[in-house]
Design an enzyme around this catalytic site. Structure first.
Site, mmCIF file in Angstrom:
data_model
loop_
_atom_site.group_PDB
_atom_site.id
_atom_site.type_symbol
_atom_site.label_atom_id
_atom_site.label_comp_id
_atom_site.label_asym_id
_atom_site.label_seq_id
_atom_site.Cartn_x
_atom_site.Cartn_y
_atom_site.Cartn_z
ATOM 1 N N LYS A 9 17.741 -24.724 -49.548
ATOM 2 C CA LYS A 9 17.902 -24.330 -50.948
ATOM 3 C C LYS A 9 18.885 -23.239 -51.239
ATOM 4 C CE LYS A 9 13.281 -26.225 -52.393
ATOM 5 N NZ LYS A 9 13.686 -27.376 -52.833
ATOM 6 N N CYS A 19 17.450 -19.627 -50.792
ATOM 7 C CA CYS A 19 18.178 -18.853 -49.658
ATOM 8 C C CYS A 19 17.142 -18.243 -48.686
ATOM 9 C CB CYS A 19 18.905 -17.814 -50.281
ATOM 10 S SG CYS A 19 19.974 -17.270 -49.008
ATOM 11 N N CYS A 79 23.637 -20.306 -45.127
ATOM 12 C CA CYS A 79 23.283 -18.788 -45.485
ATOM 13 C C CYS A 79 23.754 -17.604 -44.792
ATOM 14 C CB CYS A 79 21.497 -18.899 -44.849
ATOM 15 S SG CYS A 79 20.465 -17.849 -45.498
ATOM 16 N N ALA A 113 23.122 -22.364 -52.901
ATOM 17 C CA ALA A 113 24.259 -23.113 -53.814
ATOM 18 C C ALA A 113 25.261 -23.678 -52.729
ATOM 19 C CB ALA A 113 24.955 -21.614 -54.265
HETATM 20 P P1 FAD Z 1 19.889 -22.495 -60.742
HETATM 21 O O1 FAD Z 1 21.235 -21.946 -60.311
HETATM 22 O O2 FAD Z 1 18.783 -21.590 -60.472
HETATM 23 O O3 FAD Z 1 19.990 -23.106 -62.009
HETATM 24 C C1 FAD Z 1 18.787 -23.611 -62.780
HETATM 25 C C2 FAD Z 1 19.203 -23.793 -64.195
HETATM 26 O O4 FAD Z 1 18.252 -24.684 -64.720
HETATM 27 C C3 FAD Z 1 19.068 -22.618 -65.043
HETATM 28 O O5 FAD Z 1 20.407 -22.367 -65.747
HETATM 29 C C4 FAD Z 1 17.937 -22.559 -65.775
HETATM 30 O O6 FAD Z 1 17.925 -21.903 -67.046
HETATM 31 C C5 FAD Z 1 17.929 -24.107 -66.259
HETATM 32 N N1 FAD Z 1 16.571 -24.833 -66.449
HETATM 33 C C6 FAD Z 1 15.157 -24.038 -66.077
HETATM 34 N N2 FAD Z 1 14.314 -24.915 -66.764
HETATM 35 C C7 FAD Z 1 15.009 -25.602 -67.509
HETATM 36 C C8 FAD Z 1 14.412 -26.593 -68.366
HETATM 37 N N3 FAD Z 1 12.935 -26.849 -68.574
HETATM 38 N N4 FAD Z 1 15.321 -27.439 -69.065
HETATM 39 C C9 FAD Z 1 16.662 -27.380 -68.990
HETATM 40 N N5 FAD Z 1 17.326 -26.387 -68.275
HETATM 41 C C10 FAD Z 1 16.335 -25.556 -67.333
HETATM 42 N N6 FAD Z 1 22.890 -19.721 -52.149
HETATM 43 C C11 FAD Z 1 24.052 -19.565 -51.314
HETATM 44 O O7 FAD Z 1 24.542 -20.613 -50.958
HETATM 45 N N7 FAD Z 1 24.116 -18.597 -50.555
HETATM 46 C C12 FAD Z 1 23.684 -17.289 -50.620
HETATM 47 O O8 FAD Z 1 24.168 -16.386 -49.915
HETATM 48 C C13 FAD Z 1 22.797 -17.245 -51.468
HETATM 49 N N8 FAD Z 1 21.920 -15.983 -51.648
HETATM 50 C C14 FAD Z 1 21.053 -16.038 -52.584
HETATM 51 C C15 FAD Z 1 20.600 -14.704 -52.841
HETATM 52 C C16 FAD Z 1 19.652 -14.484 -53.788
HETATM 53 C C17 FAD Z 1 18.849 -13.313 -53.891
HETATM 54 C C18 FAD Z 1 19.020 -15.721 -54.535
HETATM 55 C C19 FAD Z 1 18.067 -15.464 -55.640
HETATM 56 C C20 FAD Z 1 19.676 -16.941 -54.383
HETATM 57 C C21 FAD Z 1 20.335 -17.120 -53.435
HETATM 58 N N9 FAD Z 1 21.117 -18.300 -53.011
HETATM 59 C C22 FAD Z 1 22.172 -18.419 -52.290
HETATM 60 C C23 FAD Z 1 20.590 -19.577 -53.716
HETATM 61 C C24 FAD Z 1 21.353 -20.084 -54.960
HETATM 62 O O9 FAD Z 1 21.466 -18.979 -55.628
HETATM 63 C C25 FAD Z 1 20.442 -21.172 -55.314
HETATM 64 O O10 FAD Z 1 20.199 -22.023 -54.468
HETATM 65 C C26 FAD Z 1 21.208 -22.079 -56.513
HETATM 66 O O11 FAD Z 1 21.676 -21.222 -57.605
HETATM 67 C C27 FAD Z 1 20.687 -23.306 -56.729
HETATM 68 O O12 FAD Z 1 21.370 -23.888 -57.940
HETATM 69 P P2 FAD Z 1 20.302 -24.756 -59.091
HETATM 70 O O13 FAD Z 1 21.428 -25.255 -60.143
HETATM 71 O O14 FAD Z 1 19.477 -25.526 -58.327
HETATM 72 O O15 FAD Z 1 19.448 -23.606 -59.622
#
Ligand code: FAD
Length: 555
Positions: free
Chosen positions: A452, A307, A487, A454
């Site tokens: 990057k 984000c 975003c 959600a």
């Molecule tokens: P995550 O949701 O981070 O999940 C990764 C998962 O993998 C976790 O559960 C973790 O435990 C697991 N994992 C890690 N290591 C391992 C391992 N070795 N083995 C197995 N599992 C593992 N996005 C938007 O769309 N709009 C927004 O307004 C927005 N605002 C944001 C604001 C903030 C402050 C933040 C921090 C993020 C924001 N985002 C936003 C971004 C969004 O949250 C992420 O892009 C999204 O969560 C990515 O999903 P992901 O599944 O790739 O990663």
């Protein structure tokens, strides 16, 4: 000689000659380990010749020959024993240095984390990913069979992993799917910006993992430590293999809090906070309410980060609160970004600049936060100078909202799946790995050029689900991802600039302009963020209801 340092005690190199030894002694080496059996090559000096040269230069020499491709457990144990006994630093060599590095990696098993061993070897020019399983097994050949085997294995149960599992089940309810996920809690991270502004209670952004994992999916509650794509296996910590027919890699990214000296120690106190952590977002709101005057700094590390707008969202909402409470005139606000622009897609910059001016924010481009002295309330930044060098500038603060540098997770970065930057390599449209066709990726870990977010994962999940089914022979026609990411830039409480764009910064609005003009601040976009997107996440995206995310199928 091309000597590569592995650690303070050991360096490795390719074949040396007796006449090289005086130079090694002059360089400070105190012993030599020979891992190449005598007579392996026609013009190879024997161990006796090397040993004589070593003795003449006052070095010890040890003969630990290893046949190529056959490093036995006892070889590794012998190497560890030699390293414990010999004066250091030592130099080990074989024909290319690979056997010596292998022995070092196996002898370090259990003493250092696997990613550190693999990364150190890689930096020296040696790919040790092929012995990851053995390193994980404590340096010994592992005979462990697969602890589990599934048609689809998903690494990570975050936004991306759960969405893709649900999208798969929506298409094939009987599919054999496992999610490997070590955490007990699942977070809705996009909500943390609003927690930091006092709009959301933190609790609405978290749920028990067991509650959000789709029914019918096997939950392997463990962390993945390594990938063996040639074997169609991932290795859990403790060297337990799980095999698959199709693998989906989505473990998110690594927030490198230790990448800024002093930051980790002072987070949550001394006015230092970050909305990038669940437990700290409420502290942001506390600081914003308490600050009556002084200096507030907001920082942004080099891209890519998750984000990309979140660092400035925190700033605008803080400024809005100070403006409404009549305190903004007494607070100097600075935005310090490693980047050269306010936002990567130019169409949104004019609207953001209006708020920068309204709030009187000082923009500082090309400034990277490098250290924080919490008790001294001093932040240091590295910035480029006109002559092409860099300098450190120190700035005092009363409040500091810091965002850490972000990289691919260590176990991904050192794996055979990684691209040059460490992220999971992927075709930008199909999200398949370019080398291993039964490996797909999405979410923050993916090495694609989208934002990057959600929102990106919401659009990627159905694409990956379809393409996994194609890989299993259960569907026809690849789905295509267009790079969509979003975003919602919270420029004030009640208004948002809703940035939505695909690959190359191409605008990709979801709504007609009369409803939401994404390049302008709108109340409708705030309403969307506060009221619609959370249920859309929990009840739509995580449940396989692909609202506004139906993929385009080719062929
Ligand atoms: P995550 O949701 O981070 O999940 C990764 C998962 O993998 C976790 O559960 C973790 O435990 C697991 N994992 C890690 N290591 C391992 C391992 N070795 N083995 C197995 N599992 C593992 N996005 C938007 O769309 N709009 C927004 O307004 C927005 N605002 C944001 C604001 C903030 C402050 C933040 C921090 C993020 C924001 N985002 C936003 C971004 C969004 O949250 C992420 O892009 C999204 O969560 C990515 O999903 P992901 O599944 O790739 O990663």
């Amino acid at each position: 000689m091309d000597v590569k340092r592995l650690d303070e005690g050991l360096s490795v190199t390719a074949q040396i000659r007796p006449e090289d030894v005086p130079a090694l002694a002059a360089a400070g080496f105190r012993s030599i380990i020979v891992n190449r059996p005598d007579g392996e090559g026609a013009d190879q000096p024997s161990f006796a010749e090397i040993a004589a040269a070593a003795e003449a230069s006052g070095l010890e020499a040890r003969y630990l020959p290893v046949t190529p491709g056959k490093v036995r457990d006892e070889d590794a144990a012998g190497f560890a024993a030699a390293m414990a006994a010999l004066p250091k630093p030592a130099l080990a060599f074989c024909r290319t240095g690979t056997r010596s590095t292998t022995l070092w990696a196996l002898s370090e098993a259990g003493r250092r984390p696997l990613p550190e061993i693999l990364a150190t070897a890689r930096a020296a020019g040696y790919d040790m990913s092929g012995i990851a399983r053995r390193v994980l097994a404590g340096g010994k050949v592992s005979t462990a069979g697969a602890v589990a085997s599934h048609d689809v294995v998903i690494v990570g149960g975050g936004s991306a992993g759960i969405a893709v599992a649900s999208s798969l089940l929506a298409r094939r309810p009987d599919l054999d799917i496992a999610i490997i996920e070590p955490a007990d809690i699942h977070y809705y991270q996009p909500g943390w910006t609003l927690v930091g502004a006092g709009v959301f209670d933190p609790l609405v952004t978290r749920r028990d993992m067991a509650r959000v994992l789709p029914r019918g999916v096997h939950w392997i509650k463990a962390a993945v430590a390594a990938f063996e794509p040639e074997e169609n296996a991932v290795l859990l910590e403790g060297c337990r293999p799980v095999t698959y027919r199709q693998l989906v890699v989505c473990p998110g990214l690594k927030l490198d809090w230790n990448g800024i000296a002093g930051l980790a120690e002072t987070l949550g106190q001394n006015g230092v906070t970050s909305n990038y952590r669940y437990d700290l977002a409420p502290y942001t709101w506390q600081l914003v309410q308490e600050l009556k005057g002084g200096t507030a700094l907001f920082t942004q590390p080099p891209m890519p980060i998750k984000c990309a707008g979140a660092p400035q969202k925190a700033m605008y909402l803080s400024c809005d609160h100070w403006r409404r409470s009549g305190r903004l005139k007494d607070i100097d606000v600075g935005f310090h970004t490693a980047g050269a622009v306010l936002f990567g897609v130019p169409d949104y910059v004019p609207a953001l600049m209006e708020y920068v001016e309204r709030y009187g924010i000082a923009l500082n481009f090309g400034e990277t936060l490098v250290s924080v002295d919490g008790p001294g309330r001093l932040a240091r930044f590295r910035r480029a100078t006109a002559d092409g060098g860099t300098e450190i500038v120190a700035r005092g603060f009363d409040m500091l909202h810091a965002v850490p540098p972000q990289t691919a997770p260590d176990f991904v970065r050192v794996s055979p799946l990684a691209d040059a930057a460490g992220w999971v390599a992927a075709d930008p449209a199909s999200l398949r790995h370019p080398k291993y066709a039964n490996v797909l990726t999405l979410g923050d870990a993916a090495g694609t050029a989208n934002a990057k977010t959600a929102a990106a994962a919401r659009k990627q999940a159905p694409v990956v689900a379809q393409n996994v089914l194609v890989g299993l022979g259960l569907a026809r026609g690849d789905a295509v991802y267009d790079g969509y990411g979003s975003c919602p830039l919270t420029v004030e409480k009640g208004r948002i600039v809703l940035a939505e764009f695909g690959y190359g910064g191409k605008l990709a609005p979801s709504f007609p302009t009369w409803l939401i003009d994404g390049t302008r601040p709108t109340r409708a976009a705030w309403w969307l963020k506060e009221r619609i997107l959370p249920p859309m996440y929990w009840q739509g995206m995580l449940k396989g209801r692909e609202w506004m995310a139906r993929p385009e199928i080719t062929g």
